[in-house]
Design an enzyme around this catalytic site. Structure first.
Site: not given
Length: 452
Positions: A12, A42, A44, A82, A363
């Site tokens: 990302a 993605a 997620c 790397v 609520k």
């Protein structure tokens, strides 16, 4: 001569930065080193890929290395790891995994976007067949490949955070008997206890067993696979184990290069995503994230933040000026037929910071009282400063309507609004979507009545 930009990490933050650099500098040379074989996907979405909600791997991939090369002239080098940053020489040392050789690559400007890694304690048995993490696309592919060759029935998920809960649901969807273990006295410890209890009840209602205060000491099994997860309190049978106890920033190379670290050893960056070393930037899950409510660097690794930081880093790397405005700690997660979300500070964070606060909890139906509604009402908890009444944070649980309210709250927190300001907001209303007073406004009214 064209400027050379080197980016370490192709997800990302890294690819957002690369794309922005190309917009700012059409002539610059952009090289991206990625140690795995896939970029710009993605993370997620991995639990939904494992659970079959997302049927194909390619649906999680935004763009391929070939796409970036052909459309933006960005040189993405896969399977390049790397090994060292050399700021004094403005070079990186890279291992070409397929060629099995090392190369030295100079840079003019460097971005570190190495992301985060799954935390795996040194438990005995952690390498047994049938034991997995779910952090990368490679993790998901290994798990699915293993499931094609084996027929496990009992899954244990170690860790009751966001990914652990989503994975528990995914495995339940695939027909597993699922058990969730957590060391903490509640699930999702970033939430207040009353919201965590709603999550626990939801899991149990769907047949997922939950055991809290369970400290894992090891895993038992043999060359054929894992058989049990052992805690200080007992043993839990398992032929599939997912370790999901959190992530850590991948910052070891940065530390070795003399780059300053911040909270949780994330790379410390300023508002322009610069590190303490000239021409070296960092962004995403390896970097710190300025928290607007705490007014301090923090570490809250999320895909939304990584994309924003990458874009801003790219602008600055190419000579422009952009600043990261910070986060307020907004997150949302689906747990079967319930949704929980949070923004700002939790009760624990308020206590830890010594902030004088009050909490209002209500609520409320997310739509008009007379309009048909068969789902659970929303549970809202808002925290605000006892003295200046500024909103500090809030959490919401329920069925429909959670996402709408948490984004309103996140916006209010971002702009430093008070609990009283909520009543003045001009929010959308029609009976199928809301009541004349939104649940957030109803909570504010409860506070004001208590003040009268």
């Amino acid at each position: 001569m064209a400027k050379r930009y080197v980016i370490v990490g192709g997800d990302a933050a890294g690819m957002s930065a690369a794309s922005q650099i190309r917009r700012q500098d059409p002539e610059g040379e952009i090289i991206v080193f990625e140690k795995e074989g896939v970029i710009s996907y993605a993370q997620c979405g991995l639990p939904y890929f494992v659970g079959g909600v997302v049927a194909e791997k390619k649906k999680l991939i935004a763009r391929t290395a070939e796409d970036f090369h052909s459309r933006y002239n960005i040189d993405v080098r896969l399977y390049h790891e790397v090994l060292q940053f050399k700021p004094q020489d403005k070079q990186v040392r890279v291992y070409r995994r397929q060629e099995k050789e090392e190369i030295i690559v100079p840079y003019d400007v460097l971005l570190i976007g190495t992301g985060s890694a799954a935390i795996v304690p040194p438990w005995e048995g952690r390498d047994l067949p049938g034991v997995f993490t779910l952090k990368t696309m490679g993790d998901a592919e290994k798990l699915l490949a293993w499931l094609e060759e084996h027929t496990p029935t009992k899954a244990v998920v170690i860790g009751g955070g966001y990914i652990g809960l989503e994975t528990a649901e995914a495995l339940h969807t695939r027909g597993f008997k699922v058990t969730v273990l957590d060391l903490a006295p509640q699930l999702i410890p970033t939430f207040d206890a009353p919201i965590a209890e709603i999550v626990q009840d939801t899991l149990k209602r769907h047949g997922v067993e939950v055991y809290l205060n369970e400290e894992v000491v090891g895993l038992e099994g043999d060359e054929k696979g894992v058989r049990a997860v052992v805690t200080k309190n007992g043993s839990f049978p398992a032929d599939l184990v997912i370790i999901s106890i959190g992530v850590r920033p991948v910052s070891e190379l940065a530390r070795e290069a003399g780059i300053e670290l911040g909270p949780r050893n994330a790379i410390l960056v300023n508002e322009r995503l610069q590190t303490n070393i000239s021409d070296i930037f960092a962004a995403g899950d390896c970097a710190t994230h300025f928290h607007r409510i705490k007014n301090a660097p923090d570490y809250v690794p999320l895909g939304t933040t990584a994309n924003k930081q990458g874009r801003i880093a790219g602008v600055n790397m190419a000579g422009g000026y952009a600043r990261f405005a910070g986060i307020v700690g907004t997150a949302i997660v689906k747990v079967f037929d319930r949704t929980i979300a949070r923004s700002g500070l939790s009760e624990k964070e308020c206590d830890a910071l010594g902030v004088p606060y009050q909490t209002v909890s209500i609520k409320a139906r997310p739509i008009s009282h007379y309009y048909p509604w068969e789902d659970e009402v929303l549970t809202l908890r808002l925290h605000f400063h006892r003295d200046n009444r500024k909103l500090l944070g809030g959490q919401i649980a329920g069925g429909g309507g959670v996402d709408k309210r948490i984004d309103v709250l996140a916006t209010a927190l971002f702009h430093g609004m008070t609990i009283d300001d909520l009543q003045a907001l001009d929010l959308a209303y029609a009976p199928p979507y809301n009541s004349v007073w939104d649940p957030l406004q109803q909570a504010a009214t409860v506070v004001q009545r208590g003040k009268e």
